[in-house]
Design a protein around this motif. Structure first.
Motif, PDB file in Angstrom:
ATOM      1  N   ASP A 137       0.833  -1.215   0.000  1.00  0.00           N
ATOM      2  CA  ASP A 137       0.000   0.000   0.000  1.00  0.00           C
ATOM      3  C   ASP A 137       0.864   1.259   0.000  1.00  0.00           C
ATOM      4  O   ASP A 137       0.595   2.210  -0.737  1.00  0.00           O
ATOM      5  CB  ASP A 137      -0.908   0.023   1.236  1.00  0.00           C
ATOM      6  N   ARG A 138       1.895   1.273   0.831  1.00  0.00           N
ATOM      7  CA  ARG A 138       2.769   2.452   0.901  1.00  0.00           C
ATOM      8  C   ARG A 138       3.506   2.677  -0.416  1.00  0.00           C
ATOM      9  O   ARG A 138       3.608   3.813  -0.900  1.00  0.00           O
ATOM     10  CB  ARG A 138       3.760   2.321   2.052  1.00  0.00           C
ATOM     11  N   ILE A 139       4.020   1.605  -1.008  1.00  0.00           N
ATOM     12  CA  ILE A 139       4.751   1.732  -2.271  1.00  0.00           C
ATOM     13  C   ILE A 139       3.828   2.230  -3.375  1.00  0.00           C
ATOM     14  O   ILE A 139       4.177   3.158  -4.118  1.00  0.00           O
ATOM     15  CB  ILE A 139       5.400   0.392  -2.655  1.00  0.00           C
ATOM     16  N   LEU A 140       2.649   1.643  -3.490  1.00  0.00           N
ATOM     17  CA  LEU A 140       1.719   2.076  -4.530  1.00  0.00           C
ATOM     18  C   LEU A 140       1.248   3.505  -4.279  1.00  0.00           C
ATOM     19  O   LEU A 140       1.065   4.283  -5.226  1.00  0.00           O
ATOM     20  CB  LEU A 140       0.541   1.107  -4.615  1.00  0.00           C
ATOM     21  N   GLY A 141       1.062   3.864  -3.018  1.00  0.00           N
ATOM     22  CA  GLY A 141       0.691   5.241  -2.687  1.00  0.00           C
ATOM     23  C   GLY A 141       1.776   6.225  -3.082  1.00  0.00           C
ATOM     24  O   GLY A 141       1.490   7.309  -3.604  1.00  0.00           O
ATOM     25  N   LEU A 142       3.031   5.873  -2.833  1.00  0.00           N
ATOM     26  CA  LEU A 142       4.152   6.734  -3.238  1.00  0.00           C
ATOM     27  C   LEU A 142       4.217   6.859  -4.762  1.00  0.00           C
ATOM     28  O   LEU A 142       4.489   7.941  -5.295  1.00  0.00           O
ATOM     29  CB  LEU A 142       5.475   6.192  -2.710  1.00  0.00           C
ATOM     30  N   ALA A 143       3.966   5.770  -5.471  1.00  0.00           N
ATOM     31  CA  ALA A 143       3.958   5.817  -6.935  1.00  0.00           C
ATOM     32  C   ALA A 143       2.888   6.774  -7.441  1.00  0.00           C
ATOM     33  O   ALA A 143       3.116   7.537  -8.384  1.00  0.00           O
ATOM     34  CB  ALA A 143       3.741   4.414  -7.507  1.00  0.00           C
ATOM     35  N   GLU A 144       1.725   6.766  -6.803  1.00  0.00           N
ATOM     36  CA  GLU A 144       0.654   7.694  -7.188  1.00  0.00           C
ATOM     37  C   GLU A 144       1.034   9.133  -6.868  1.00  0.00           C
ATOM     38  O   GLU A 144       0.894  10.028  -7.705  1.00  0.00           O
ATOM     39  CB  GLU A 144      -0.638   7.331  -6.463  1.00  0.00           C
ATOM     40  N   ARG A 145       1.520   9.351  -5.654  1.00  0.00           N
ATOM     41  CA  ARG A 145       1.846  10.711  -5.217  1.00  0.00           C
ATOM     42  C   ARG A 145       2.943  11.349  -6.069  1.00  0.00           C
ATOM     43  O   ARG A 145       2.896  12.534  -6.374  1.00  0.00           O
ATOM     44  CB  ARG A 145       2.259  10.706  -3.751  1.00  0.00           C
ATOM     45  N   HIS A 146       3.923  10.545  -6.458  1.00  0.00           N
ATOM     46  CA  HIS A 146       5.051  11.072  -7.235  1.00  0.00           C
ATOM     47  C   HIS A 146       4.876  10.863  -8.736  1.00  0.00           C
ATOM     48  O   HIS A 146       5.809  11.121  -9.505  1.00  0.00           O
ATOM     49  CB  HIS A 146       6.358  10.440  -6.755  1.00  0.00           C
ATOM     50  N   VAL A 147       3.702  10.417  -9.151  1.00  0.00           N
ATOM     51  CA  VAL A 147       3.349  10.207 -10.553  1.00  0.00           C
ATOM     52  C   VAL A 147       4.420   9.363 -11.268  1.00  0.00           C
ATOM     53  O   VAL A 147       4.933   9.738 -12.321  1.00  0.00           O
ATOM     54  CB  VAL A 147       3.105  11.556 -11.282  1.00  0.00           C
ATOM     55  N   ALA A 148       4.751   8.235 -10.658  1.00  0.00           N
ATOM     56  CA  ALA A 148       5.717   7.321 -11.256  1.00  0.00           C
ATOM     57  C   ALA A 148       5.168   6.771 -12.565  1.00  0.00           C
ATOM     58  O   ALA A 148       3.962   6.567 -12.704  1.00  0.00           O
ATOM     59  CB  ALA A 148       6.011   6.164 -10.297  1.00  0.00           C
ATOM     60  N   HIS A 149       6.051   6.558 -13.506  1.00  0.00           N
ATOM     61  CA  HIS A 149       5.647   6.000 -14.801  1.00  0.00           C
ATOM     62  C   HIS A 149       5.421   4.495 -14.726  1.00  0.00           C
ATOM     63  O   HIS A 149       4.691   3.938 -15.548  1.00  0.00           O
ATOM     64  CB  HIS A 149       6.691   6.302 -15.878  1.00  0.00           C
TER      65      HIS A 149
END
Length: 169
Positions: free
Chosen positions: A5-17
């Motif tokens: 959850d934390r990793i996916l949340g960080l990916a969303e917040r930082h707009v990871a590709h």
């Protein structure tokens, strides 16, 4: 699962590709349903379409004929279309902006070969694209310590990779 959850949340917040999971999501090639169903639910709770996730089988959860990453396992059917299991030795995927991902899965718990050296193709002269490799293995060499899936210190440069994502050690 809270880490996912934390990793996916960080990916969303930082707009990871993209999100690269470099192996050992499970401790066993065929984990109990509570584990793989829980992970599948974490992915199902998101409505991503332009942010792929890549799951690389590692040495604890290698790609086997009947394991969690096999095409016939219910885990695979439960994954959204934007979650990709790396189930080929010659896996490649074009990412946003023309970057390329090259990856190779572990197929056993232990091996002495360098999976990063198998990544194809090597960079051709004039190729300016961003090239990302992903493997699971070990990058250190300690006297008396048996290396499992060793990754050569020079392999990223030899293969013309801009970045080599690794799992394990």
């Amino acid at each position: 699962l809270s880490v996912i959850d934390r990793i996916l949340g960080l990916a969303e917040r930082h707009v990871a590709h993209a999100v690269l999971c470099a192996g050992d999501l499970f401790d066993d090639p065929d984990p109990g349903a509570e584990w793989w169903e829980g992970l599948a639910r974490k992915f199902q709770q998101r409505s991503w379409s332009d942010r792929p996730v890549f799951l690389l089988p590692g040495n604890h959860d290698p790609l086997t004929l009947t394991g969690v990453y096999s095409k016939s396992h219910p885990f695979r059917a439960a994954l959204p279309a934007w979650v990709h299991v790396i189930d080929r030795d010659d896996f490649s995927f074009e990412l946003a902006g023309g970057a390329m991902l090259y990856a190779a899965p572990c197929r056993s718990r232990s091996e002495s070969g360098d999976l990063a050296r198998t990544l194809l193709p090597e960079r051709k002269a004039g190729d300016e694209s961003i090239r990302i490799g992903m493997v699971h293995g070990t990058t250190f060499d300690l006297p008396g310590h048996q290396m499992n899936f060793p990754i050569g210190r020079d392999v990223a440069e030899l293969k013309g990779l801009d970045y080599l994502a690794i799992g394990d050690t």
